[in-house]
Design a protein around this motif. Structure first.
Motif, PDB file in Angstrom:
ATOM      1  N   HIS A 175       0.822  -1.217   0.000  1.00  0.00           N
ATOM      2  CA  HIS A 175       0.000   0.000   0.000  1.00  0.00           C
ATOM      3  C   HIS A 175       0.850   1.259   0.000  1.00  0.00           C
ATOM      4  CE1 HIS A 175      -3.335  -2.581   0.624  1.00  0.00           C
ATOM      5  NE2 HIS A 175      -2.920  -2.987   1.806  1.00  0.00           N
ATOM      6  N   THR A 176       2.128   1.145  -0.445  1.00  0.00           N
ATOM      7  CA  THR A 176       3.040   2.277  -0.310  1.00  0.00           C
ATOM      8  C   THR A 176       2.482   3.543  -0.946  1.00  0.00           C
ATOM      9  OG1 THR A 176       4.773   0.666  -0.517  1.00  0.00           O
ATOM     10  CG2 THR A 176       5.432   2.952  -0.598  1.00  0.00           C
ATOM     11  N   SER A 177       1.745   3.402  -2.039  1.00  0.00           N
ATOM     12  CA  SER A 177       1.301   4.613  -2.732  1.00  0.00           C
ATOM     13  C   SER A 177       0.251   5.360  -1.925  1.00  0.00           C
ATOM     14  CB  SER A 177       0.743   4.246  -4.102  1.00  0.00           C
ATOM     15  OG  SER A 177      -0.384   3.429  -3.942  1.00  0.00           O
ATOM     16  N   LEU A 178      -0.242   4.759  -0.849  1.00  0.00           N
ATOM     17  CA  LEU A 178      -1.266   5.442  -0.049  1.00  0.00           C
ATOM     18  C   LEU A 178      -0.680   6.118   1.189  1.00  0.00           C
ATOM     19  CD1 LEU A 178      -4.086   2.768  -0.204  1.00  0.00           C
ATOM     20  CD2 LEU A 178      -3.832   4.833  -1.570  1.00  0.00           C
ATOM     21  N   TYR A 179       0.674   6.023   1.339  1.00  0.00           N
ATOM     22  CA  TYR A 179       1.263   6.504   2.588  1.00  0.00           C
ATOM     23  C   TYR A 179       0.946   7.973   2.836  1.00  0.00           C
ATOM     24  CZ  TYR A 179       5.015   9.263   0.465  1.00  0.00           C
ATOM     25  OH  TYR A 179       5.709  10.217  -0.200  1.00  0.00           O
ATOM     26  N   ILE A 180       0.753   8.721   1.776  1.00  0.00           N
ATOM     27  CA  ILE A 180       0.578  10.166   1.915  1.00  0.00           C
ATOM     28  C   ILE A 180      -0.667  10.486   2.742  1.00  0.00           C
ATOM     29  CG2 ILE A 180      -0.748  10.539  -0.219  1.00  0.00           C
ATOM     30  CD1 ILE A 180       2.166  12.684   0.674  1.00  0.00           C
ATOM     31  N   PHE A 181      -1.683   9.635   2.634  1.00  0.00           N
ATOM     32  CA  PHE A 181      -2.908   9.911   3.385  1.00  0.00           C
ATOM     33  C   PHE A 181      -2.705   9.695   4.876  1.00  0.00           C
ATOM     34  CE2 PHE A 181      -4.451   8.868  -0.882  1.00  0.00           C
ATOM     35  CZ  PHE A 181      -5.088  10.073  -1.144  1.00  0.00           C
ATOM     36  N   VAL A 182      -1.776   8.823   5.210  1.00  0.00           N
ATOM     37  CA  VAL A 182      -1.449   8.630   6.619  1.00  0.00           C
ATOM     38  C   VAL A 182      -0.485   9.717   7.067  1.00  0.00           C
ATOM     39  CG1 VAL A 182      -0.485   7.016   8.288  1.00  0.00           C
ATOM     40  CG2 VAL A 182      -1.840   6.170   6.375  1.00  0.00           C
ATOM     41  N   ALA A 183       0.392  10.120   6.147  1.00  0.00           N
ATOM     42  CA  ALA A 183       1.412  11.109   6.505  1.00  0.00           C
ATOM     43  C   ALA A 183       0.773  12.433   6.920  1.00  0.00           C
ATOM     44  CB  ALA A 183       2.364  11.327   5.341  1.00  0.00           C
ATOM     45  N   ILE A 184      -0.357  12.769   6.306  1.00  0.00           N
ATOM     46  CA  ILE A 184      -0.971  14.074   6.609  1.00  0.00           C
ATOM     47  C   ILE A 184      -1.370  14.174   8.081  1.00  0.00           C
ATOM     48  CG2 ILE A 184      -2.981  15.523   6.118  1.00  0.00           C
ATOM     49  CD1 ILE A 184      -2.672  14.632   3.177  1.00  0.00           C
ATOM     50  N   PRO A 185      -2.177  13.224   8.608  1.00  0.00           N
ATOM     51  CA  PRO A 185      -2.466  13.347  10.054  1.00  0.00           C
ATOM     52  C   PRO A 185      -1.231  13.174  10.927  1.00  0.00           C
ATOM     53  CG  PRO A 185      -3.422  11.342   9.131  1.00  0.00           C
ATOM     54  CD  PRO A 185      -2.968  12.167   7.978  1.00  0.00           C
ATOM     55  N   VAL A 186      -0.293  12.302  10.516  1.00  0.00           N
ATOM     56  CA  VAL A 186       0.910  12.109  11.331  1.00  0.00           C
ATOM     57  C   VAL A 186       1.673  13.426  11.447  1.00  0.00           C
ATOM     58  CG1 VAL A 186       3.186  11.034  11.366  1.00  0.00           C
ATOM     59  CG2 VAL A 186       1.178   9.644  10.895  1.00  0.00           C
ATOM     60  N   ALA A 187       1.857  14.096  10.302  1.00  0.00           N
ATOM     61  CA  ALA A 187       2.593  15.371  10.316  1.00  0.00           C
ATOM     62  C   ALA A 187       1.848  16.396  11.151  1.00  0.00           C
ATOM     63  CB  ALA A 187       2.786  15.874   8.895  1.00  0.00           C
ATOM     64  N   LEU A 188       0.540  16.450  10.980  1.00  0.00           N
ATOM     65  CA  LEU A 188      -0.264  17.421  11.723  1.00  0.00           C
ATOM     66  C   LEU A 188      -0.103  17.214  13.223  1.00  0.00           C
ATOM     67  CD1 LEU A 188      -2.511  19.641  11.544  1.00  0.00           C
ATOM     68  CD2 LEU A 188      -4.147  17.806  11.779  1.00  0.00           C
ATOM     69  N   LEU A 189      -0.245  15.961  13.652  1.00  0.00           N
ATOM     70  CA  LEU A 189      -0.198  15.692  15.093  1.00  0.00           C
ATOM     71  C   LEU A 189       1.212  15.901  15.645  1.00  0.00           C
ATOM     72  CD1 LEU A 189      -2.615  12.648  15.302  1.00  0.00           C
ATOM     73  CD2 LEU A 189      -3.029  15.038  15.904  1.00  0.00           C
ATOM     74  N   THR A 190       2.230  15.449  14.896  1.00  0.00           N
ATOM     75  CA  THR A 190       3.608  15.624  15.378  1.00  0.00           C
ATOM     76  C   THR A 190       3.914  17.087  15.602  1.00  0.00           C
ATOM     77  OG1 THR A 190       4.149  13.818  13.887  1.00  0.00           O
ATOM     78  CG2 THR A 190       5.988  14.963  14.924  1.00  0.00           C
ATOM     79  N   THR A 191       3.654  17.903  14.580  1.00  0.00           N
ATOM     80  CA  THR A 191       4.029  19.306  14.705  1.00  0.00           C
ATOM     81  C   THR A 191       3.139  20.017  15.713  1.00  0.00           C
ATOM     82  OG1 THR A 191       2.743  19.637  12.701  1.00  0.00           O
ATOM     83  CG2 THR A 191       5.125  19.607  12.481  1.00  0.00           C
ATOM     84  N   MET A 192       1.892  19.583  15.839  1.00  0.00           N
ATOM     85  CA  MET A 192       1.043  20.185  16.873  1.00  0.00           C
ATOM     86  C   MET A 192       1.626  19.908  18.251  1.00  0.00           C
ATOM     87  SD  MET A 192      -2.950  19.748  15.820  1.00  0.00           S
ATOM     88  CE  MET A 192      -3.640  20.757  17.118  1.00  0.00           C
ATOM     89  N   ALA A 193       2.093  18.658  18.443  1.00  0.00           N
ATOM     90  CA  ALA A 193       2.669  18.309  19.744  1.00  0.00           C
ATOM     91  C   ALA A 193       3.922  19.135  20.004  1.00  0.00           C
ATOM     92  CB  ALA A 193       2.991  16.814  19.768  1.00  0.00           C
ATOM     93  N   VAL A 194       4.803  19.224  18.992  1.00  0.00           N
ATOM     94  CA  VAL A 194       6.031  20.012  19.170  1.00  0.00           C
ATOM     95  C   VAL A 194       5.679  21.461  19.468  1.00  0.00           C
ATOM     96  CG1 VAL A 194       8.105  20.847  18.022  1.00  0.00           C
ATOM     97  CG2 VAL A 194       7.390  18.487  17.720  1.00  0.00           C
ATOM     98  N   GLY A 195       4.698  21.987  18.727  1.00  0.00           N
ATOM     99  CA  GLY A 195       4.284  23.366  18.938  1.00  0.00           C
ATOM    100  C   GLY A 195       3.769  23.576  20.349  1.00  0.00           C
ATOM    101  N   ALA A 196       2.941  22.646  20.819  1.00  0.00           N
ATOM    102  CA  ALA A 196       2.385  22.786  22.168  1.00  0.00           C
ATOM    103  C   ALA A 196       3.493  22.761  23.207  1.00  0.00           C
ATOM    104  CB  ALA A 196       1.377  21.663  22.425  1.00  0.00           C
TER     105      ALA A 196
END
Lengths: 401, 547
Positions: free
Chosen positions: B309-330
Motif C-alpha cells: 500500500h506504499t502509494s497510499l502513505y501520503i494519506f497517513v502522513a498528513i495526520p501524522v505530520a499534523l499531530l507531530t508538529t502540533m505536539a512540538v508546537g504545544a
C-alpha cells in the motif's frame, strides 16, 4: 544631526565601571597581542601565536559590530536583522581594493580580477573604478553601508515601521541583497566572493607584521567605535534615543522628531559596521555572500543579548565570548555548537534578559552600595564618590523588557 | 524504403500463401484458422526475406493482435518453433502462443532472423498499424513519428489516416504533420497552403521551420526564394508569436498559482502564530521541516510494514505530520514561548534559538544529508495543458491540498468554539479571561494549531523537492513577508498576498531571470510595506500603535 552635538565624554559616561573593562580589552588587542606576537622568539612562552592574532583580530571586528548593534538596538530600540549586510558591504569595498592590489599577479596574469577574466569580461565595470585607491575604498567602506542604511531607514522610519515589523523587513532586504551578490553577473565574484588577496597598501598580507598591525588597528577602531557610541549615548541625544526606545509615542508627542533620531542612530550604526567589515576582510582573506546569510545577522543580535543589551561593554564581552566559544566548539565538538548556540538564544532571553554583564554589575553594584552606605556613615572621603558629581536621580530606568 | 514496399507486399502475399499451404497441416492442429493465424507461421521461416513477407501479411490482416506481435518481433521477444508455432515472450520470460495466448508446450524454438532490413520494414508497418490503433494516444504518437521521418509515402499514409480520423487532436496533428511535409514541397502554392494550415492550427512547434524560411543568409539570398511564400511565412510567424506569448503568460499564471499555493501553505501556519497571536515565530520554518520528516518516516514505515500500500502513505502522513508538529508546537509554547508574550524582540531571538535546536536535533537523528521522499505513483507525471505547458500532477495536488488546508483553517477559526475563543483572546485578553475563557490553554492550542498547519505545509513541500534539516530556513523570510504583506491578522490578506507574490514572481522570471525576479519581488514588498505598514488588508485597530 542633533545627536553629534554633544560629543565630549561626560562624567556620567565614566560612571559605569565598564569603561575600564573596555580600555583593558582595547589595549590588549591594540598593543599587547601584536607586540607579543612580533617581539618574543617563537619558542618563547610569552609569544602569541599567529593563529591567535588572526582570531583576536577577527573577534575584535565582531565586537565592533556588536557595539554598533547594541547602540541601535540596546539604546535606540531598533532590532536590525541586516547588520550583516552593512558589515559585508564594508567588507566588499575593502575586498574590491584588495582585488585591485593583486594587479597582474592573479592566476590569469591579467590586470582584471580573476573572476572577471573567467567570465570573459573585457574591462572593469564602472562601479569598480576608483577602487585602486586605498583612501577611496576606505571612504566607500563607510559611505556605501551608510548610504544604504540611510536610504532604507528614511522610508522605513518615515512610515513609522517599528519593532518587529522593522526587523522582518530588514531581514527581507538582507535576503534580497544576498541573492543579488550570489549572482555572477552582479560583478562581485558570485558565490566565491573576493579572495586570494596578496597585498594591502604595499605590505604583503602573509607577513606576520602586517597581520599584527591589522589586529592592532582593529583594537584602535574598536576603541574609537566605543568612544563614539559612548559619547552619543551620554549626550542629550542619547537620552532622547533611550526615551524613544522606552516610550516612542510620548517622545514624539513631546515635540521630538523621532524619525531623524532613529535615522541618525541607524545610519551611524551601519557606518560603524562597514568599518568593522573593512577591517575584517584583510584579516580573514575572503569576503563572500554567505556573510549576508540571515542567520549571521541574527547571531549578531545574540552577541549583544548575551553580553547585555544596553551596555556597550556587554556587547563587546558578548561578541568575544560567543565567537570565542564558536571558534573553540566548532573545532572541538562540531555537532555541539548549534545546540549551544540555540540554547544560548533561549536561555539568555528567558533567564538572563539583562545579559551577563548585568549579572556581574548587579553583584558589584550591590556590594558597592553596601560599602558606600557604610562609608558614608563614617565619613565623606570615599575616593570613588568624591571624584564624581552627585549621581543623577535616575540615569536609566531598568526597564522590564 | 517504402518505395519497394508495395511490390514486396504483392509478391509477399503469394509467397505467404504458399508458405501457409505448406504449413497448413501443423497449423490446423492447434488453432482456428483466420488470415492472422495463417500468416503467423511465416515467421518460422529461416530467411529474413520470408520473415519480412510474413510480417507484411500480418500487418495487412489488420488483426488486433498484429501490432503487439510486430512490436515484440522488433524487440526480439518472438520465437518460433520448427512446427510453425509462434510464441511471444512476456516480461517474466514465459512463452505464450501468439494466436491463442496459451502457454508454450516447451518445444525447441528459434528466434526469427531479424536483420536491419527486416527492422526497417517492421518500423514502417508498426507505424501504419498504430495509425489504425483504437487508442488515440497511440495514433497521435504514430503521427508525430511519421512527421519526423517525413517522406512522400508517409504523406499518403497520413492522408489516408486523415480521412478516417475522428479524434480532434489526432486530426490536428495529422494536418500539422502533412503541412510540415508540404513545407519541403517544390510547388510554392503547396508551401503557402501548408504555411496557412500551420498558422490556422497554431502549431508553435513548427516555429523554427518558418523562421528558417524567412531567414536571410549573409550574401543577401533568402532561404525561401518565393516572395509570396516568405510573406505568408512572416504573417504566420507573427500569429504564432502572438499565440506563444499568450500561452507563455497563461503558463506563467498557472505556475504562479502553484508557487503561490506553496507560499500560502508555508505562510498559513505563521498567519496563525504570528498573525493571530503576535508571536514572532522564527521556528516556523522548522515546523515545515518536521512535517516533511514526518512524511518521510511514514513512508519508511509503509515500506517496511505495508509495502503493497506504499502509494497510499501520503494519506497517513498528513495526520501524522499534523499531530507531530502540533505536539512540538504545544511543547514549545508551554516551555518557552509563553514566558515571552509581550516581548516580541526577545521572542524573535528565542524562537530563532529553538529553530537551531530543532535543526540540530533532526540532523543528529536523520543525518545532515537530504532524505528521499518519493511521490506516490499516482502523483508522478503530469498533464499537458497547451503545447509545451506541462503541469506536473504533484503541483496540481499541492494546489488542491492548499484549498483544503485553507478551508480547514478558516473553518477552525470561524466555525469552532476553539476558533471563537482564540479570536476572543487575541482581540482582548483580559475581557476574554473575564468571560471565563481559559486564555493560557487557548494560547497553547492556537500555537499548536499554527504549528500543525506548518506541518501540513511540510507534507506538501516533501512532495516537491528535497527534504533536509535546513528545509525550513529557506522559507522563513518569504513566509514572514507574505503575512506582513497581506496584513497581520487577516487570513484573506495572507491568501491574497501569497498568490499575488507567486504570480508576480513567475511573470517576472522570464523578463528579469529567476534571481533578479525574486529580488524585485522582495523589494516591491518592502516598498509596499513602507507605503502601507499595516499590510494590504489592514485590520482596523483603534489606538496609535497598532500591532
Amino acid at each position: 544631526m542633533s545627536g553629534a552635538r554633544a560629543a565630549s565624554t561626560s562624567p556620567r559616561a565614566l560612571r559605569n565601571g565598564d569603561v575600564g573593562l573596555v580600555i583593558l580589552v582595547c589595549v590588549c588587542v591594540a598593543v599587547f597581542v601584536p607586540l607579543f606576537n612580533l617581539i618574543p622568539d617563537e619558542k618563547s612562552t610569552i609569544h602569541v601565536p599567529d593563529f591567535l592574532v588572526a582570531l583576536v583580530g577577527k573577534l575584535t571586528c565582531y565586537a565592533m559590530v556588536a557595539v554598533a548593534m547594541d547602540f541601535v538596538w540596546g539604546y535606540a530600540g531598533i532590532l536590525s536583522l541586516c547588520h550583516g549586510l552593512f558589515f559585508a558591504l564594508g567588507g566588499y569595498a575593502m575586498g574590491m581594493y584588495l582585488m585591485r592590489c593583486i594587479g597582474t599577479q592573479g592566476m590569469y596574469r591579467n590586470n582584471l580580477p580573476d573572476f572577471m577574466v573567467f567570465l570573459d569580461w573585457k574591462e572593469l565595470p564602472w562601479y569598480w573604478r576608483g577602487f585602486d585607491h586605498f583612501s577611496f575604498a576606505l571612504a566607500m567602506a563607510l559611505f556605501v553601508p551608510g548610504f544604504v542604511a540611510f536610504a532604507f531607514g528614511y522610508f522605513a522610519f518615515r512610515s513609522r515601521i517599528n519593532g518587529v515589523y522593522f526587523s522582518i523587513v530588514t531581514q527581507a532586504v538582507l535576503f534580497a541583497a544576498m541573492l543579488l551578490f550570489f549572482r555572477n553577473a552582479t560583478g562581485f565574484g558570485g558565490n566565491n566572493g573576493l579572495t586570494d588577496f596578496k597585498t594591502i597598501v604595499g605590505y604583503a598580507l602573509r607577513e606576520p607584521s602586517t597581520r599584527a598591525t591589522l589586529c592592532g588597528l582593529s583594537g584602535v577602531a574598536l576603541a574609537a567605535t566605543y568612544a563614539i557610541c559612548r559619547a552619543i549615548i551620554s549626550s542629550r541625544a542619547g537620552r532622547v534615543l533611550t526615551a524613544m526606545r522606552d516610550a516612542q509615542a510620548k517622545v514624539r508627542f513631546s515635540g521630538y522628531n523621532v524619525t531623524s533620531y532613529q535615522l541618525f542612530a541607524w545610519t551611524l550604526s551601519a557606518v560603524l559596521c562597514g568599518m568593522a567589515g573593512a577591517l575584517y576582510v584583510p584579516q580573514v582573506g575572503i569576503i563572500n555572500p554567505s556573510e549576508m546569510q540571515p542567520s549571521n545577522s541574527v547571531e549578531m543580535a545574540i552577541w549583544v543579548a548575551v553580553g547585555g543589551r544596553g551596555t556597550l561593554a556587554g556587547a563587546i564581552l558578548g561578541a568575544f565570548l560567543v565567537n570565542g566559544a564558536k571558534s573553540w566548539l566548532t573545532v572541538a565538538f562540531p555537532t555541539a555548537w548549534l545546540y549551544v548556540l540555540g540554547a544560548l538564544f533561549v536561555v539568555v532571553t528567558l533567564l538572563l534578559p539583562g545579559g551577563i554583564l548585568r549579572v556581574f554589575a548587579g553583584l558589584g553594584e550591590a556590594r558597592r552600595l553596601a560599602i558606600g552606605a557604610s562609608e558614608a556613615r563614617r565619613s565623606d572621603s570615599s575616593r570613588v564618590s568624591s571624584s564624581r558629581p552627585p549621581p543623577p536621580v535616575l540615569v536609566r530606568k531598568e526597564r522590564e523588557p | 524504403m517504402t518505395g519497394s514496399r508495395s511490390q514486396v507486399a504483392s509478391s509477399g502475399r503469394l509467397a505467404c500463401l504458399a508458405a501457409a499451404l505448406l504449413l497448413v497441416l501443423p497449423s490446423l492442429a492447434h488453432a482456428a484458422t483466420g488470415p492472422f493465424e495463417l500468416a503467423l507461421s511465416g515467421l518460422s521461416e529461416p530467411s529474413p526475406e520470408a520473415v519480412t513477407r510474413a510480417a507484411e501479411v500480418i500487418a495487412k490482416t489488420e488483426d488486433a493482435r498484429a501490432l503487439g506481435l510486430l512490436e515484440a518481433l522488433l524487440d526480439g521477444d518472438v520465437v518460433a518453433s520448427e512446427a510453425g508455432r509462434v510464441y511471444l515472450r512476456d516480461k517474466a520470460g514465459a512463452l505464450h502462443d501468439a494466436a491463442t495466448g496459451a502457454p508454450s508446450g516447451g518445444e525447441a524454438c528459434h528466434e526469427p532472423p531479424v536483420d536491419n532490413g527486416v527492422r526497417r520494414v517492421l518500423g514502417a508497418l508498426i507505424v501504419q498499424l498504430q495509425l489504425r490503433d483504437p487508442d488515440s494516444r497511440v495514433r497521435l504518437a504514430a503521427v508525430e513519428s511519421l512527421a519526423k521521418t517525413g517522406n512522400a509515402d508517409d504523406a499518403s499514409a497520413l492522408r489516408a489516416a486523415a480521412t478516417r480520423e475522428r479524434d480532434h487532436s489526432v486530426q490536428r496533428a495529422i494536418t500539422v504533420a502533412l503541412a510540415e511535409l508540404d513545407l519541403a514541397s517544390d510547388d510554392p502554392g503547396r508551401r503557402i497552403v501548408a504555411i496557412n494550415a500551420i498558422e490556422a492550427a497554431g502549431s508553435t512547434s513548427l516555429r523554427s521551420k518558418l523562421q528558417a524560411m524567412v531567414s536571410q543568409s549573409d550574401d543577401g539570398s533568402h532561404a525561401e526564394a518565393d516572395p509570396g511564400v516568405r510573406a505568408a511565412a512572416e504573417r504566420a510567424l507573427r500569429t504564432l508569436d502572438r499565440k506563444q506569448f499568450l500561452i507563455d503568460r497563461a503558463a506563467d499564471i498557472l505556475y504562479g498559482l502553484s508557487t503561490g499555493s506553496i507560499l500560502l501553505l508555508t505562510a498559513l501556519g505563521l498567519a496563525i502564530t504570528f498573525g493571530q497571536m503576535g508571536v514572532i515565530n522564527m521556528a516556523h520554518g522548522e515546523m515545515l521541516m518536521l512535517g516533511a520528516y514526518a512524511t518521510y518516516v511514514t513512508q519508511l514505515f509503509f515500506r517496511a510494514h505495508a509495502s503493497q500500500h506504499t502509494s497510499l502513505y501520503i494519506f497517513v502522513a498528513i495526520p501524522v505530520a499534523l499531530l507531530t508538529t502540533m505536539a512540538v508546537g504545544a511543547i514549545l509554547e508551554r516551555t518557552v514561548i509563553r514566558f515571552l508574550y509581550g516581548r516580541p524582540l526577545e521572542t524573535l531571538l528565542a524562537t530563532w534559538g529553538l529553530s537551531l535546536l530543532l535543526i540540530q536535533t533532526v540532523r543528529s537523528i536523520f543525518g545532515a544529508q537530504n532524505v528521499a521522499v518519493e511521490n506516490p505513483s499516482w502523483l508522478s507525471g503530469g498533464t499537458e495543458l497547451f503545447e509545451g505547458v506541462v503541469l506536473p500532477y504533484n503541483r496540481i495536488a499541492v494546489v488542491g491540498f492548499t484549498v483544503i488546508v485553507v478551508s480547514f483553517v478558516a473553518y477552525v477559526l470561524r466555525g469552532t468554539s476553539l476558533g471563537l475563543q482564540a479570536r476572543a483572546v487575541m482581540q482582548n485578553r483580559p475581557m476574554a479571561a473575564c468571560m471565563g475563557i481559559p486564555t493560557s490553554r487557548i494560547d497553547t492550542w492556537t500555537f499548536a494549531l499554527g504549528s500543525g498547519v506548518g506541518g501540513l505545509g511540510g507534507v506538501a513541500l516533501s512532495q516537491l523537492g528535497n527534504v533536509g534539516p535546513e528545509l525550513g530556513q529557506s522559507y522563513i523570510v518569504d513566509s514572514f513577508l507574505v503575512v506582513v504583506f497581506g496584513g497581520v491578522g487577516k487570513l484573506v490578506g495572507t491568501v491574497f498576498a501569497a498568490f499575488s507574490l507567486g504570480i508576480m514572481n513567475k511573470l517576472l522570471e522570464p523578463i528579469a531571470g529567476a534571481v533578479l525576479g525574486k529580488i524585485v519581488v522582495l523589494l516591491t514588498v518592502v516598498l509596499v510595506i513602507q507605503k502601507r505598514p499595516q499590510g494590504l488588508f489592514a485590520s482596523r485597530v483603534r489606538g496609535m500603535e497598532a500591532g
